[in-house]
Scaffold this active site. Structure first.
Site, PDB file in Angstrom:
ATOM      1  N   ASP A  25      37.289  19.746  13.710  1.00 24.26           N
ATOM      2  CA  ASP A  25      38.271  20.468  12.919  1.00 24.26           C
ATOM      3  C   ASP A  25      38.762  19.690  11.703  1.00 24.26           C
ATOM      4  OD1 ASP A  25      39.707  18.544  14.280  1.00 24.26           O
ATOM      5  OD2 ASP A  25      40.511  19.967  15.741  1.00 24.26           O
ATOM      6  N   CYS A  26      37.961  18.766  11.202  1.00 26.04           N
ATOM      7  CA  CYS A  26      38.318  18.078   9.970  1.00 26.04           C
ATOM      8  C   CYS A  26      37.038  17.608   9.283  1.00 26.04           C
ATOM      9  CB  CYS A  26      39.245  16.895  10.237  1.00 26.04           C
ATOM     10  SG  CYS A  26      38.428  15.543  11.102  1.00 26.04           S
ATOM     11  N   CYS A  29      35.212  14.846  11.074  1.00 18.72           N
ATOM     12  CA  CYS A  29      34.486  15.321  12.255  1.00 18.72           C
ATOM     13  C   CYS A  29      33.126  15.870  11.845  1.00 18.72           C
ATOM     14  CB  CYS A  29      35.286  16.415  12.951  1.00 18.72           C
ATOM     15  SG  CYS A  29      36.933  15.956  13.476  1.00 18.72           S
ATOM     16  N   CYS A 391      39.775  -1.118   9.491  1.00 14.58           N
ATOM     17  CA  CYS A 391      39.529   0.277   9.887  1.00 14.58           C
ATOM     18  C   CYS A 391      39.608   1.186   8.664  1.00 14.58           C
ATOM     19  CB  CYS A 391      40.561   0.719  10.921  1.00 14.58           C
ATOM     20  SG  CYS A 391      40.223   0.138  12.586  1.00 14.58           S
ATOM     21  N   CYS A 393      40.107   4.321   8.274  1.00 15.07           N
ATOM     22  CA  CYS A 393      40.710   5.648   8.499  1.00 15.07           C
ATOM     23  C   CYS A 393      41.303   6.218   7.212  1.00 15.07           C
ATOM     24  CB  CYS A 393      41.807   5.561   9.563  1.00 15.07           C
ATOM     25  SG  CYS A 393      41.249   4.944  11.156  1.00 15.07           S
ATOM     26  N   ASP A 435      34.813  34.728 -22.442  1.00 14.49           N
ATOM     27  CA  ASP A 435      34.352  36.039 -22.879  1.00 14.49           C
ATOM     28  C   ASP A 435      35.573  36.769 -23.447  1.00 14.49           C
ATOM     29  OD1 ASP A 435      32.630  38.363 -23.076  1.00 14.49           O
ATOM     30  OD2 ASP A 435      33.753  39.143 -21.365  1.00 14.49           O
ATOM     31  N   THR A 437      36.092  40.677 -23.915  1.00 13.50           N
ATOM     32  CA  THR A 437      36.495  41.920 -23.269  1.00 13.50           C
ATOM     33  C   THR A 437      36.704  41.723 -21.776  1.00 13.50           C
ATOM     34  OG1 THR A 437      35.220  43.163 -24.899  1.00 13.50           O
ATOM     35  CG2 THR A 437      35.883  44.339 -22.907  1.00 13.50           C
ATOM     36  N   ASP A 631      33.942  38.092 -16.856  1.00 14.06           N
ATOM     37  CA  ASP A 631      34.162  39.061 -15.786  1.00 14.06           C
ATOM     38  C   ASP A 631      33.050  40.077 -15.632  1.00 14.06           C
ATOM     39  OD1 ASP A 631      34.610  40.611 -18.095  1.00 14.06           O
ATOM     40  OD2 ASP A 631      35.928  41.959 -16.974  1.00 14.06           O
ATOM     41  N   ASP A 717      47.266  -0.171   9.254  1.00 16.73           N
ATOM     42  CA  ASP A 717      46.223   0.863   9.185  1.00 16.73           C
ATOM     43  C   ASP A 717      46.805   2.238   9.481  1.00 16.73           C
ATOM     44  OD1 ASP A 717      43.301   1.737   9.181  1.00 16.73           O
ATOM     45  OD2 ASP A 717      43.947   2.361  11.175  1.00 16.73           O
TER      46      ASP A 717
END
Length: 755
Positions: A25-26, A29, A391, A393, A435, A437, A631, A717
Site C-alpha cells: 500500500d505504498c 512496497c 537506514c 527510510c 490552442d 478555440t 481540447d 532515523d
C-alpha cells in the site's frame, strides 16, 4: 486465500494474472514487490498499483508456477489473492469483511501497514508490535529500578520479540535478491547491541523503529485517503425515469441513453446531459470549483455533483465505470506507473547507498581494532550505530510521499496529473503553447454576421447548418445554433466529410456544398474584392469567418466571434510572472488571431494546420521544455508531441487520453496552478532529500566522534522519516495560491487562491 480462477494444470503456459496484494500500500512496497518479481524467470508485463493494492503480470507457468510467486509474496509479508480478471474490483469480496490486522507487511524491506479508514492504530499488526515492544520496554525499565539483576533479561526479551518479524523479512528479502534491506540493518544492529552487552539500547532501537513504521503507515493512509474518498461521491442509487414514472435503481446499473431525475439536494448519479430543468450545481466535490454553476438544457453534468435547487432530468452519457470520478481514480492510479526522474534517481541511488552503509559500518567496526590495535567495544558500538544512521527510510520516502500528496492535492483542485514524470516536467517547461478555440476562448462562439452573395441570411444558414450538422466543432455548433434560433428548417446532408483545418463538405439537396476557411476557399476559387474586404473587416474585429461554397461558387460569408475566457488574460500574466513563455497556436486567420492575442497579451502563430502545429512544437522544443494546452481532436497530435500535454476538461476523449494532465475546471488559470503545484512539489522533494541526507551526515560525524549512542541513532532515523513524511503531507493542504517555498510554509499562504 481466494481460490484461483484457473488451476495451474488447466492454465495456458503464459497467463495474465491479477492479484489483490494486501499490505502493498505504498510506493516502497511496490518497489519491493517489483524487485522480487524481477528475479522470477517467466514473469513479464508487471503492472502494480499501491492505491488499489493490485499486481498484474504475465506469468509463464511452465517456467515459474503461480504458487512460487504467491509463496514469495507471503515471505515478504504480503497476503496475495487472485482476482478473477483484470476488471475485477480492487478489493475482492473475500477481503472486504476480513481482519488483516494480524499481518505484518513489508515496505521496501521493512515492516509497514497502512491504516484502513476508521481503524484504530493499536488494532493493526504494526500497532500491536509497538504496544508489545513498549510494554516490555517499560517493564524492563521498572525492573532496572526494583530488581536490576533481572532487567537485562527484560531488555533482551523486548529486543528479540520486536526484532523477530524484522529478521524473518530480512532473511526472505535476502533469499529473494535484496540482502541489504532496511530490515537487515535494524536486525543486525539490534542483535549486535545484545551481543556487546547493550540490550537496553537494542530494545529502544526496536521500539523507536516500530513507532516510526507505524507513523509511516498512518501517513501513507492519509496521502491516499483523498483519492479513495472519491469513490464515495457517486450516489448508490438513482431515480430512473421510465414511461413517465420514476423508480429507484442502483446507480451502477444505469445504461447510456437512459433518463434519470435528480431532485434538489441530491447528487448526480452519472455523467450526462440535462434534458429538462435549470439548477445551480455544486461541482466542488469533483472539480474543486468553489461557486455553484448554473446549468440548463443541453449542458453537461458530472457524476457526484450536488444539485442545489431545481429538479433536473438527465440523459445518461457515460456508464458508471467510465464516468468522471471513475476516470479520475483511474488516472491517479495510472500515475503510479510513471515515476518522476528524481524518483528513479533515488531508486538507483538507494540500491548502492545501503550496501555502502554496510561496508562503511564494517570498516569502522573492524579496521581500528584489527589494524590499529584499538579496543573492540567502542568501535563495534560505533559500527552498529552507523548501521542505524544509514537506514534509508527517509530518503526512500522523500520522493513518492511528496508525489502522491501533490497528485492528491491537484485532484481536489480539478488538476488531474497522470504521473510523477508529468508532475515534475510541468514545472520545468520554458514555453506553454495554447490552442485558441475552446482553450483560451470559451469554445462557445456565436454567429454575429451573415453576408449572402445573392441569397438571404436564412437560406445561407439553412445550407451551412446542413453541412455542419454532423460536426461537433465549436464553429459548427455556432452555425447550427444560429439556424435553430432563427427557426430555420435544416435539410438532411449526405457524404459529409471533414478536411482538418480547412473545410467541411457534404451533399445537400443534390448540391456539393462546403463550409471552408477563407484561406482554403481562395485555393478553390477567386473571391471578389468586395468579399475579400468584408472578410478582412470581420477579421480585424477578431471574428472568425467561414465561406459557404457551392462547388466553386461563393454563396455567403459567415462571421463568428468566440470570446476569450474571463480568466485567460490573468492566467497568461501569472505564467509570465512564473517565467514561462506563452504562445497561441491557431488554425484561424492571422487577423483574428492577432486581434485576440493583443487582448490577451500573448504571442500568436496563426493559420496553422494540425501538421503545422506539430512542426511549431518541435521548433519550440529546441529552446527548452514545451507544454501544449488544447481540447480538440486536432490538438491530440500536438499534445502527444509536446513534453507535457494538458487537456481542458471540456475537451474530447481523444485529447484527454493523449494528454499527460487534464483540467476538469475549464479555467486557463488551472495551467498556472499546474506549474505552481509542480514547482512546490519539487521544492518539497528537494527539502526532503536535503534534510534526510544532511541529518545522516551530522550523525555520521557525531557517531565517529563518540557523541551518538544507539537509541539516538535510531531516533534520528525515525525522526527524519516522520519529518520528511509530515513535510510531504503539507502538500495535501495546497490550494493553488503562490505556493510553498520552504518547509515552513503556512496555511494562510496556501489559502490565497483564485476561485
Amino acid at each position: 486465500m481466494t481460490a484461483s480462477p484457473l488451476a495451474p494444470d488447466d492454465a495456458s503456459p503464459s497467463t495474465r494474472l491479477t492479484y489483490f496484494v494486501d499490505g502493498m500500500d505504498c510506493a516502497s512496497c511496490v518497489q519491493n514487490v517489483e524487485r522480487m518479481i524481477g528475479m522470477l524467470p517467466g514473469a513479464s508485463g508487471v503492472k502494480t498499483s499501491f492505491n488499489k493494492q493490485t499486481l498484474e503480470l504475465q506469468l509463464d507457468e511452465a517456467i515459474t508456477g503461480r504458487s512460487t510467486l504467491e509463496k514469495n509474496l507471503k515471505a515478504l509479508g504480503y497476503e496475495p489473492s487472485v482476482l478473477a480478471d483484470a476488471s475485477a474490483p480492487a478489493v475482492p469480496e473475500s477481503h472486504a469483511g476480513r481482519d488483516h490486522s494480524g499481518h505484518d507487511h513489508a515496505d521496501h524491506g521493512h515492516a509497514h501497514e497502512a491504516l484502513k479508514p476508521g481503524q484504530p492504530w493499536y488494532t493493526t499488526g504494526q500497532g500491536k508490535l509497538v504496544v508489545t515492544s513498549g510494554v516490555l520496554l517499560a517493564v524492563a525499565w521498572l525492573l532496572s529500578s526494583v530488581e536490576p539483576q533481572f532487567a537485562t533479561y527484560g531488555f533482551i526479551a523486548a529486543t528479540l520479540i520486536g526484532v523477530w518479524p524484522l529478521a524473518k523479512k530480512a532473511v526472505a528479502s535476502a533469499r529473494l535478491g535484496d540482502p541489504f534491506s532496511i530490515n537487515m540493518l535494524v536486525s543486525v544492529a539490534a542483535l549486535g547491541a545484545i551481543l556487546i552487552g547493550q540490550a537496553a539500547e537494542g530494545a529502544v532501537v526496536v521500539f523507536f523503529f516500530a513507532v516510526g513504521e507505524l507513523l509511516e503507515g498512518i501517513a501513507a493512509g492519509r496521502a491516499r485517503a483523498g483519492i479513495q474518498a472519491l469513490a464515495a461521491l457517486t450516489p448508490k442509487t438513482a431515480l430512473l425515469v421510465d414511461n413517465g414514472q420514476t423508480r429507484e435503481v442502483p446507480a451502477d446499473a444505469l445504461a447510456v441513453g437512459q433518463s434519470v431525475q435528480v431532485n434538489p439536494g441530491a447528487r448526480v448519479p452519472a455523467d450526462g446531459t440535462i434534458l429538462t430543468g435549470t439548477s445551480n450545481l455544486d461541482d466542488s466535490p469533483v472539480t474543486g470549483e468553489s461557486v455553484p454553476v448554473v446549468k440548463t438544457v443541453g449542458d453537461s453534468v458530472y457524476a457526484g455533483s450536488i444539485n442545489t435547487d431545481g429538479v433536473l432530468t438527465l440523459r445518461v452519457d457515460k456508464a458508471a465505470s467510465d464516468n468522471t470520478i471513475a476516470r479520475i481514480i483511474h488516472m491517479v492510479e495510472e500515475a503510479e506507473g510513471s515515476k518522476a526522474p528524481t524518483a528513479r534517481f533515488i531508486d538507483r541511488f538507494s540500491r548502492s547507498y545501503t550496501p555502502g552503509v554496510v561496508a562503511v559500518s564494517a570498516l569502522v567496526a573492524l579496521v581500528p581494532p584489527i589494524f590499529l590495535g584499538a579496543e573492540w567495544y567502542p568501535w563495534l558500538y560505533k559500527g552498529i550505530a552507523l548501521l542505524l544512521i544509514g537506514c534509508p527510510c527517509a530518503l526512500v520516502l522523500s520522493v513518492p510521499a511528496a508525489i502522491t500528496s501533490g497528485i492528491s492535492a491537484g485532484t481536489r483542485r480539478g488538476l488531474l496529473i497522470k504521473g510523477g514524470a508529468a508532475l515534475e516536467a510541468i514545472g520545468s517547461v520554458k514555453t506553454i503553447a495554447f490552442d485558441k478555440t475552446g482553450t483560451l476562448t470559451a469554445g462557445k462562439p456565436r454567429v454575429t454576421d451573415v453576408v449572402g452573395v445573392g441569397i438571404e441570411r436564412n437560406e445561407a444558414l439553412r445550407l451551412a447548418a446542413a453541412v455542419e450538422s454532423g460536426s461537433s466543432h465549436p464553429l459548427a455548433r455556432a452555425i447550427t445554433d444560429a439556424a435553430t434560433q432563427d427557426k430555420v428548417t435544416v435539410p438532411p446532408a449526405t457524404d459529409a466529410q471533414a478536411i482538418p483545418g480547412k473545410a467541411v463538405t457534404a451533399t445537400v439537396e443534390g448540391r456539393a456544398l462546403s463550409v471552408s476557411s477563407p484561406r482554403h476557399a481562395a485555393t478553390l476559387t477567386t473571391l471578389s474584392p468586395d468579399l475579400g474586404r468584408q472578410i478582412a473587416a470581420f477579421e480585424e474585429q477578431g471574428r472568425t469567418t467561414v465561406v459557404l461554397l457551392d462547388r466553386m461558387t461563393p454563396l455567403a460569408v459567415i462571421a463568428i466571434r468566440d470570446e476569450p475566457r474571463p480568466d485567460a488574460k490573468a492566467a497568461l500574466a501569472r505564467l509570465r510572472d512564473l517565467g514561462v513563455n506563452t504562445v497561441m497556436l491557431t488554425g484561424d486567420n492571422a487577423r483574428t488571431g492577432q486581434a485576440i492575442g493583443r487582448d490577451l497579451g500573448v504571442e500568436v502563430q496563426a493559420e496553422l494546420l494540425p501538421e503545422d502545429k506539430l512542426k511549431t512544437i518541435a521548433e519550440l522544443k529546441t529552446q527548452g521544455g514545451v507544454a501544449m494546452v488544447g481540447d480538440g481532436i486536432n490538438d491530440a497530435p500536438a499534445l502527444a508531441q509536446s513534453d507535457v500535454g494538458i487537456a481542458m476538461g471540456g475537451g474530447t476523449d481523444v485529447a484527454l487520453e493523449t494528454a499527460d494532465a487534464a483540467l476538469l475546471r475549464e479555467r486557463v488559470m488551472g495551467v498556472a496552478e499546474l506549474v505552481q503545484l509542480s514547482r512546490d512539489t519539487m521544492v518539497n522533494i528537494k527539502w526532503n532529500i536535503a534534510f534526510a541526507l544532511g541529518l545522516k551526515a551530522i550523525f555520521l560525524v557525531t557517531t565517529l566522534l563518540g557523541y551518538t549512542n544507539l537509541w539516538m541513532a535510531i531516533l534520528a532515523d525515525t525522526g527524519a522519516t516522520a519529518i520528511v513524511t509530515a513535510n510531504a503531507l503539507r502538500l495535501l493542504r495546497w490550494k493553488g495560491g503562490r505556493g510553498l517555498s520552504t518547509p515552513g510554509g503556512t496555511a494562510p499562504t496556501l489559502a490565497r487562491s483564485g476561485a
